[in-house]
Design an enzyme around this catalytic site. Structure first.
Site, PDB file in Angstrom:
ATOM      1  N   LYS A  45       0.837  -1.203   0.000  1.00 31.80           N
ATOM      2  CA  LYS A  45       0.000   0.000   0.000  1.00 31.80           C
ATOM      3  C   LYS A  45       0.880   1.264   0.000  1.00 31.80           C
ATOM      4  O   LYS A  45       0.559   2.250  -0.673  1.00 31.80           O
ATOM      5  CB  LYS A  45      -0.919  -0.009   1.230  1.00 31.80           C
ATOM      6  CG  LYS A  45      -2.034  -1.043   1.108  1.00 31.80           C
ATOM      7  CD  LYS A  45      -2.751  -1.296   2.428  1.00 31.80           C
ATOM      8  CE  LYS A  45      -3.667  -2.504   2.307  1.00 31.80           C
ATOM      9  NZ  LYS A  45      -4.308  -2.908   3.554  1.00 31.80           N
ATOM     10  N   GLN A  89      -5.233  -1.812   9.594  1.00 29.33           N
ATOM     11  CA  GLN A  89      -4.861  -3.116   9.034  1.00 29.33           C
ATOM     12  C   GLN A  89      -5.408  -4.245   9.918  1.00 29.33           C
ATOM     13  O   GLN A  89      -5.207  -4.255  11.119  1.00 29.33           O
ATOM     14  CB  GLN A  89      -3.327  -3.194   8.939  1.00 29.33           C
ATOM     15  CG  GLN A  89      -2.796  -4.421   8.251  1.00 29.33           C
ATOM     16  CD  GLN A  89      -3.167  -4.484   6.768  1.00 29.33           C
ATOM     17  OE1 GLN A  89      -3.077  -3.500   6.050  1.00 29.33           O
ATOM     18  NE2 GLN A  89      -3.592  -5.657   6.323  1.00 29.33           N
ATOM     19  N   ASP A 112     -11.212   2.290   3.310  1.00 33.53           N
ATOM     20  CA  ASP A 112     -11.408   0.836   3.175  1.00 33.53           C
ATOM     21  C   ASP A 112     -12.867   0.513   2.873  1.00 33.53           C
ATOM     22  O   ASP A 112     -13.203  -0.586   2.460  1.00 33.53           O
ATOM     23  CB  ASP A 112     -11.011   0.125   4.484  1.00 33.53           C
ATOM     24  CG  ASP A 112      -9.665  -0.595   4.354  1.00 33.53           C
ATOM     25  OD1 ASP A 112      -9.250  -0.884   3.207  1.00 33.53           O
ATOM     26  OD2 ASP A 112      -9.046  -0.866   5.400  1.00 33.53           O
TER      27      ASP A 112
END
Ligand code: NAP
Length: 264
Positions: A45, A89, A112
């Site tokens: 990322k 995460q 997200d």
């Protein structure tokens, strides 16, 4: 177009757009695990962000962090104008509620796409839809089968396909093998996200013009990554693993980040 090319082109376009921005879009990655797979995803990322001219910062906490401390850190980031997007995460340590953390990230910064009130689509289903669109898949009235009903893939995938007027059937571990064979055999689009190596194989029959999207990532006995489908099914199109949906997911995150920047 191959997924690799689709993503390369998409990133080049985003990079051109970012060049015209007053400042770099900024992604905050919050990590509270010691998971080597997470470390690899995070490296990916950060690399993606750099490639499009954005910035990514990793805020790493020990696994002993309490839920309250993590909530507080996210709430601070929510009001910090430096950050356009925030992701946490997964997985989180067992003593921390994933559901609570997901709704702690402000909907405006939740790139997200996990917050129920957010306007961002979750990255994996969004990446798949965008790729299918680029491939000219005509969604309306098509029979779409989604295998798996997880919160991050199966359910939002079904929702986005329904939004595009597909006839959506969601199959799961309680679906009989007979019913799976029936629905799979009638599907124009099959999205498989169950985490079972080679589950879709030649014991099922397929429409020859079907499109199979393989979300699965399974570490095989050979140490390599394998999808939920065996390669070269007798269908018109099938996404590869690796080099398939994983790339689309990463790209969708960058698109969400740019959208979050523009909204600020
Ligand atoms: P998950 O939370 O473990 O959910 C798996 C789903 O599959 C569940 O709904 C389960 O049904 C269903 N299932 C399990 N065995 C089945 C079977 N034999 N037949 C039909 N359905 C079955 O998985 P996930 O997080 O959605 O991930 C699925 C796979 O996608 C994993 O391999 C994961 O690594 C991969 N993944 C890839 C990406 C990417 O970017 N490429 C992103 C996310 C996930 P029940 O609900 O009945 O238990």
């Amino acid at each position: 177009m191959l997924i690799k090319e689709f993503v390369k082109l998409g990133k080049e376009n985003l990079a051109k757009e970012v060049e015209g921005f007053k400042r770099k879009p900024h992604l905050l990655i919050v990590q509270a695990n010691e998971n080597p797979a997470s470390d690899a995803y995070i490296r990916g990322k950060i690399k993606d962000a750099e490639e499009i001219g954005a910035k990514a910062t990793l805020l790493r906490f020990p696994v002993t962090i309490t839920e309250d401390e993590l909530v507080e850190a996210i709430q601070e980031a929510n009001v910090n104008p430096e950050y356009d997007g925030i992701i946490v995460q997964l997985p989180l340590p067992r003593h921390i509620s994933e559901a609570k953390i997901k709704i702690t990230v402000s909907p405006e910064k939740d790139v997200d796409g996990f917050h129920p009130l957010g306007s961002f689509d979750p990255c994996t289903p969004k990446g798949i839809i965008d790729y299918l669109e680029s491939e000219g898949f005509a969604f309306e009235g098509k029979n779409a089968v989604v295998l798996g009903r997880s919160e991050i893939v199966g359910k939002p995938m079904a929702r986005l396909l329904l939004k595009r007027s597909c006839n959506v059937t969601v199959l799961h571990s309680k679906t009989s093998e007979q019913d799976k064979a029936f629905y799979i055999g009638h599907a124009d689009l099959i999205v498989v996200a169950i985490g079972r190596e080679g589950f879709l194989d030649t014991r099922f029959s397929y429409k020859p013009d079907a499109f199979v999207v393989d979300v699965g990532i399974n570490r095989g006995e050979d140490g390599k990554l394998h999808g939920d489908a065996i390669p070269n099914l007798p269908v018109a199109k099938q996404t590869p693993v690796p080099g398939g949906v994983g790339l689309l997911t990463r790209f969708a995150l960058m698109e969400n980040l740019i959208r979050a920047y523009k909204k600020q």
